[in-house]
Design an enzyme around this catalytic site. Structure first.
Site, PDB file in Angstrom:
ATOM      1  N   HIS A 342       0.826  -1.209   0.000  1.00 46.43           N
ATOM      2  CA  HIS A 342       0.000   0.000   0.000  1.00 46.43           C
ATOM      3  C   HIS A 342       0.863   1.262   0.000  1.00 46.43           C
ATOM      4  O   HIS A 342       0.798   2.052  -0.927  1.00 46.43           O
ATOM      5  CB  HIS A 342      -1.008   0.033   1.160  1.00 46.43           C
ATOM      6  CG  HIS A 342      -1.913  -1.142   1.211  1.00 46.43           C
ATOM      7  ND1 HIS A 342      -2.720  -1.496   0.164  1.00 46.43           N
ATOM      8  CD2 HIS A 342      -2.125  -2.068   2.195  1.00 46.43           C
ATOM      9  CE1 HIS A 342      -3.395  -2.579   0.473  1.00 46.43           C
ATOM     10  NE2 HIS A 342      -3.049  -2.954   1.706  1.00 46.43           N
ATOM     11  N   ASP A 393      -5.096  -8.260  -3.347  1.00 48.24           N
ATOM     12  CA  ASP A 393      -5.324  -8.031  -1.929  1.00 48.24           C
ATOM     13  C   ASP A 393      -6.615  -8.698  -1.442  1.00 48.24           C
ATOM     14  O   ASP A 393      -6.667  -9.899  -1.233  1.00 48.24           O
ATOM     15  CB  ASP A 393      -5.306  -6.534  -1.660  1.00 48.24           C
ATOM     16  CG  ASP A 393      -5.260  -6.173  -0.169  1.00 48.24           C
ATOM     17  OD1 ASP A 393      -5.284  -7.098   0.658  1.00 48.24           O
ATOM     18  OD2 ASP A 393      -5.208  -4.981   0.152  1.00 48.24           O
TER      19      ASP A 393
END
Length: 520
Positions: A342, A393
């Protein structure tokens, strides 16, 4: 809890079929074109007209030898992405699961070659996955909230998983990835123990379920065994909250205990074992070095969720007087084998620390937008020296083409400027740099010596038809979707043919059954 339903590991790369499995594949209806074998000493033309669109399948799917190792095989690619350009009429010779030779300008498929029509790319790398999050798809789209409210729903699903049900779900999820052209996954694995935190008789039953699931689905896995020891920062400096009732399944209590358990995991040709720090809120600062040293001693990849939420940044500053990135740097976590997942809410100093240490960045745009995380500074990170990779993810969708274009399109929205990355750069993030982040720096290219992992994207679907072939890379990145994947090859094995998985007969059905078992 036993794991008797899971197949036992076999030596080497366990994606080649047994003799029984090869016979089963041979008996299936034809699903891929093979150039005709020569008759009477003369090479004949391919069995299908090159202009006729989707290939007609051969009656034999996977070439296999009695030893179980992949036999030499030849692929003819109507168009191939060779890293800088689209090349027509390419032959790939494959031996021992690796590319043995690349020939260009071969206008007709050689006799016996398997024909892949469309744009063939190196196999894609999904650098960040939580397989069980696939069970949240659509369920978490009801109502509103934040990352933190979403997390409560995630905990409910996690609480219901066993080694057997996790195997069933992960096998289906990894098969979905194969259908999307993904040949390797980085599984960020922290669901280690039984409810209440009691270890299974086999302390790695859950991790081994994931390894077995990837093997059966035919894709490579880097199991990033994750240290998750605390619920968050405490109210006093350098104090951490104890795991709550949901998080007890995640925790080994100390980094030393985590290292002892993780050290029992074994890799093979299909499996690499890496490490992960869940986040700075979940691993006390004085135990970060233990995880980093475990990975360093093994030359293993090390991943960490980093600055996904501003609340985490604020709590870290309150507890330690520094940002999460600086905290990781001060405890030896950053470096070229480390990937920050991220990297969304960073300061200028954070970006410099990440770039100067060659720490990678895994962007997960579809999840980051789904959870309202924000848009990370991917351009600045790459310019500072951080290689970019991509992951699906939480699996709101599993589509690396969507992840690649979303990274570019998000940046366009943020800056109101177009063209931050070329299609070539985005494909590299989805392939070579993603594989490197997972510990396979030789993968993600169509070159001699590289693993024979390929994905072929249709150029004649309603999304991709029209552009000239020399723009096929731009077509793949900015127009194609996972639904346009026609073929996937792993270690030379033709795993997906014309959109059909060779070993998981009904992937949608497998997903539906595995998810239903968790919601009832």
């Amino acid at each position: 809890m036993t794991t008797e339903r899971m197949p036992e590991p076999t030596a080497g790369l366990a994606t080649e079929p047994t003799a029984d499995r090869a016979a089963e594949l041979t008996a299936q209806p034809p699903t891929a074109e093979r150039a005709a074998e020569p008759t009477a000493g003369l090479a004949t033309e391919p069995t299908a007209d090159p202009a006729a669109g989707p290939a007609t399948a051969p009656t034999t799917g996977l070439a296999a030898v009695p030893s179980g190792k992949p036999a030499p095989v030849t692929y003819w690619l109507s168009h191939a992405w060779l890293g800088t350009h689209v090349e027509p009429d390419v032959v790939l010779e494959v031996s021992g699961g690796r590319i043995a030779g690349v020939r260009t300008g071969v206008e007709a498929p050689p006799p016996g070659a398997i024909v892949l029509r469309g744009l063939t790319l190196p196999g894609l790398a999904n650098a960040h996955s939580h397989a069980f999050h696939r069970a949240l798809r659509s369920t978490v789209q009801v109502g509103s909230g934040t990352f933190w409210t979403w997390r409560e729903t995630m905990y409910q699903v996690a609480s219901r998983l066993t080694p057997d049900t996790y195997y069933d779900l992960a096998r289906a999820v990894y098969a979905e990835m194969a259908l999307a052209g993904i040949t390797a996954v980085g599984e960020f694995h922290y669901l280690h123990h039984a409810p209440g935190g009691v270890p299974y008789d086999n302390p790695n039953a859950m991790g081994e379920a994931l390894i077995a699931a990837a093997r059966e689905a035919g894709i490579r896995i880097t199991l990033l065994d994750t240290a998750y020891l605390a619920a968050g920062f405490g109210r006093r400096p350098n104090r951490y909250e104890q795991p709550d009732r949901h998080q007890l399944r995640f925790s080994d209590t100390t980094a030393d205990a985590w290292a002892e358990r993780a050290g029992l995991l074994k890799g093979d040709e299909n499996t690499l074992i890496g490490a992960a720090v869940h986040s700075v809120r979940a691993v006390p600062a004085d135990q970060l070095a233990t995880v980093a040293q475990w990975a360093e001693q093994r030359g293993a990849p090390l991943h960490v969720h980093l600055s996904e939420q501003t609340a985490e940044n604020d709590a870290c500053l309150a507890a330690h007087g520094r940002t999460p990135t600086r905290l990781l740097a001060d405890h030896g976590v950053l470096g070229p084998r480390t990937t920050g997942v991220h990297n969304t809410h960073l300061t200028g100093e954070d970006i410099e620390l990440i770039g100067s240490t060659a720490t990678g960045t895994c962007m997960c745009p579809t999840t980051e937008r789904d959870l309202a995380d924000g848009i990370g500074p991917a351009v600045a990170l790459q310019r500072a020296g951080s290689p970019l990779s991509l992951g699906s993810d939480s699996h709101a969708v599993i589509d690396l083409f969507e992840e690649a274009r979303a990274m570019e399109l998000n940046e366009r929205l943020r800056t109101r400027t177009r063209g931050h990355w070329t299609a070539a750069a985005l494909l590299r993030a989805a392939s070579a740099d993603g594989h490197a982040a997972l510990g396979r720096p030789d993968a993600g290219v169509l070159e001699p010596g590289a693993p024979a992992d390929l994905v072929t994207v249709a150029l004649d679907s309603v999304r991709t038809a029209g552009p000239v072939p020399r723009l096929a890379a731009e077509t793949a990145v900015f127009a194609a979707s996972a639904a346009d994947v026609r073929h996937t090859v792993v270690a030379g094995r033709h795993l997906v043919r014309d959109g059909h998985h060779a070993s998981v007969d009904d992937v949608p059905g497998a997903l539906a059954r595995a998810i239903a078992a968790l919601h009832h």
